[in-house]
Design an enzyme around this catalytic site. Structure first.
Site, mmCIF file in Angstrom:
data_model
loop_
_atom_site.group_PDB
_atom_site.id
_atom_site.type_symbol
_atom_site.label_atom_id
_atom_site.label_comp_id
_atom_site.label_asym_id
_atom_site.label_seq_id
_atom_site.Cartn_x
_atom_site.Cartn_y
_atom_site.Cartn_z
ATOM 1 N N LYS A 116 10.669 43.050 -21.410
ATOM 2 C CA LYS A 116 10.383 41.624 -21.220
ATOM 3 C C LYS A 116 8.876 41.408 -21.083
ATOM 4 O O LYS A 116 8.318 40.472 -21.648
ATOM 5 C CB LYS A 116 11.126 41.093 -19.986
ATOM 6 C CG LYS A 116 12.644 41.186 -20.156
ATOM 7 C CD LYS A 116 13.331 39.889 -19.830
ATOM 8 C CE LYS A 116 14.736 39.805 -20.392
ATOM 9 N NZ LYS A 116 15.734 40.608 -19.702
ATOM 10 N N LYS A 163 18.918 44.893 -33.908
ATOM 11 C CA LYS A 163 19.988 44.726 -32.926
ATOM 12 C C LYS A 163 20.309 43.235 -32.741
ATOM 13 O O LYS A 163 19.395 42.420 -32.616
ATOM 14 C CB LYS A 163 19.518 45.322 -31.590
ATOM 15 C CG LYS A 163 20.569 45.268 -30.526
ATOM 16 C CD LYS A 163 20.008 45.634 -29.161
ATOM 17 C CE LYS A 163 21.045 45.296 -28.137
ATOM 18 N NZ LYS A 163 20.664 44.694 -26.932
ATOM 19 N N LYS A 220 20.542 37.343 -28.634
ATOM 20 C CA LYS A 220 20.284 35.898 -28.671
ATOM 21 C C LYS A 220 18.791 35.630 -28.720
ATOM 22 O O LYS A 220 18.359 34.619 -29.249
ATOM 23 C CB LYS A 220 20.961 35.167 -27.517
ATOM 24 C CG LYS A 220 20.527 35.598 -26.158
ATOM 25 C CD LYS A 220 21.334 34.887 -25.093
ATOM 26 C CE LYS A 220 21.329 35.639 -23.785
ATOM 27 N NZ LYS A 220 22.047 36.914 -23.807
#
Ligand code: ADP
Ligand code: TRP
Length: 327
Positions: free
Chosen positions: A112, A193, A196
Site C-alpha cells: 500500500k 492478478k 478491485k
C-alpha cells in the site's frame, strides 16, 4: 472439533478472485463438522473507505453476496465485525505484546505504501485487528486466500507472544489455502492478478450484456484460430479452467494445441465462458435479487450471527483480561 473462521473485507464489489480465492472455501466449509464463524470485515474496510454511504452499500453487497452464494446463517454464525466490540478490546491487548518489527514486515502494508497510499495507523495495525478476529473465536482453521497467509502467521505469532507472557489464553489457528493453485491467484481481465484496485475485475453477479462486455475485455492476441497454441499462454483458457470440468477443459486444450481447420477462435472460448458463468451463477443471481428485495432477512441473519459471535468473543476477552491482571 474444529472451529472455522474467516472473513472478507467489505471494500467494493465482489469479483471472481474473491469467490474462487476465498468465499467458495468459506461456504464449502460449513458442511464440515465443527463450529463456523464468518464475518464481514467492516472495521478493516474503514482503513480504505471514507464515504459512509459507500461503506454501508459495500457491507450489504458482501452480506447479500455471501448468502446468495450459499452461506447458511442457521449453520454458521454470520455477522458484521463491528457488531462485536470485544474484538477491538482484544486488538488493544494484543498490540501491547506485538513488536513494531513484526508489523513493519507486512507485505500488504508495504504494498500500500508503495502505491502511495497515506500510511494511517489503522493500516499499519490492520494485522492486529485481524489477529483479534481470529483469536476471539478460538478458531482452529482459517480458510484464506494466499495473500492473507502472512497475516495469519502474524496472528499465530501474536497468540504466542501473549500466551508466553500470560499463560495459555489463545488457541493457535492454522491457515487453510484453496486446494488448487489456480484458485489462489485468479487472473484479471488484463492477465494481472484480479483486484478491485486494478480495475480488472469481473463482478460475480454480472449478467447479460454487461457480462458479455466484461468477457469481451479479456485480453487476447492477434493469432488466427488455425495457429496451434499452448493453452497455458491463453488467458481465456485460464478463465475457462475455473468453471469447466476437467474432461471438457482438456478437450478445449487439445483443440487449441492442435490448431488447423476446426480449432476454436477466441470468440468461441468467450461464448463458452459466458455460458459457463451463467450456469454456475444463475441460481445465486436469483437468490441475490430476492435478498435485495427483502433486506430484513439479511438484517435478521446478521443480528443472530452477532449474538452467537459475541457470546464466544466475550468469553475469550474475559479470559484475556483476567490473565493479564485487568480483572
Ligand atoms: P482485492 O485484491 O480485490 O482488494 P481483497 O484484498 O479484498 O481483494 O481480498 C478479499 C479476499 O479475496 C482475500 O481472501 C483474497 O485472498 C481473495 N482474493 C482477492 N483477489 C484474488 C485473486 N485474484 N485470486 C485469488 N484470491 C483473491
Ligand atoms: N483481511 C481479510 C480480507 O482482506 C479480511 C479479514 C479480516 C480476515 N479479518 C480476518 C480474514 C480474519 C480471515 C480471518 O479480505
Amino acid at each position: 472439533m474444529n472451529t472455522f473462521l474467516s472473513g472478507i473485507q467489505s471494500s467494493g464489489q465482489l469479483h471472481l478472485g474473491n469467490y474462487f480465492g476465498a468465499m467458495r472455501q468459506h461456504i464449502a466449509s460449513q458442511d464440515e463438522e465443527g463450529e463456523h464463524f464468518y464475518f464481514i470485515a467492516d472495521y478493516h474496510a474503514l482503513t480504505s473507505t471514507r464515504d459512509p454511504e459507500v461503506l454501508r452499500d459495500n457491507v450489504r453487497e458482501v452480506a447479500v453476496g455471501y448468502m446468495a452464494l450459499g452461506l447458511d446463517p442457521e449453520r454458521v454464525a454470520f455477522f458484521r465485525q463491528s457488531d462485536v466490540p470485544e474484538v477491538t478490546e482484544l486488538t488493544w491487548l494484543l498490540s501491547t505484546v506485538t513488536g513494531m518489527g513484526l508489523l513493519e514486515r507486512a507485505h500488504s502494508y508495504k504494498d500500500k505504501m508503495a502505491h502511495g497510499i497515506k500510511p494511517v495507523v489503522g493500516l499499519f495495525t490492520y494485522p492486529i485487528l485481524m489477529a483479534a478476529d481470529i483469536l476471539a473465536y478460538d478458531s482452529t482453521i482459517v480458510p484464506v486466500g494466499k495473500d492473507q497467509v502472512q497475516h495469519l502467521e502474524m496472528a499465530q505469532d501474536m497468540a504466542g507472544y501473549f500466551n508466553s507472557t500470560y499463560g495459555e489464553v489463545f488457541v493457535r489457528p492454522e491457515a487453510r489455502l484453496p486446494e488448487s493453485g489456480k484458485m489462489a491467484r485468479v487472473p484479471g481481465l488484463d492477465g494481472e492478478k484480479m483486484s478491485k484496485s486494478y480495475g480488472n475485475g469481473l463482478w460475480i453477479f454480472e449478467e447479460g450484456k454487461a457480462l458479455k462486455k466484461a468477457v469481451g475485455r479479456i485480453v487476447t492476441d492477434s493469432r488466427a484460430p488455425e495457429e496451434p497454441k499452448d493453452p497455458e499462454g491463453v488467458l481465456l483458457f485460464d478463465f475457462l479452467s475455473l468453471f469447466l470440468e476437467a474432461g471438457e477443459l482438456a478437450e478445449w486444450g487439445e483443440r487449441l494445441r492442435a490448431g488447423g481447420e476446426g480449432a476454436p477462435g477466441y470468440g468461441h472460448l468467450k461464448m463458452r465462458l459466458i455460458e459457463a458463468i451463467d450456469e454456475q451463477f444463475s441460481p445465486a443471481r436469483e437468490r441475490r435479487r430476492e435478498l435485495l428485495a427483502d433486506p430484513a432477512e439479511v438484517d435478521r441473519a446478521l443480528a443472530l450471527g452477532a449474538l452467537k459471535a459475541r457470546e464466544r468473543a466475550s468469553a475469550t476477552r474475559d479470559r484475556a483480561l483476567i490473565a493479564c491482571g485487568l480483572r
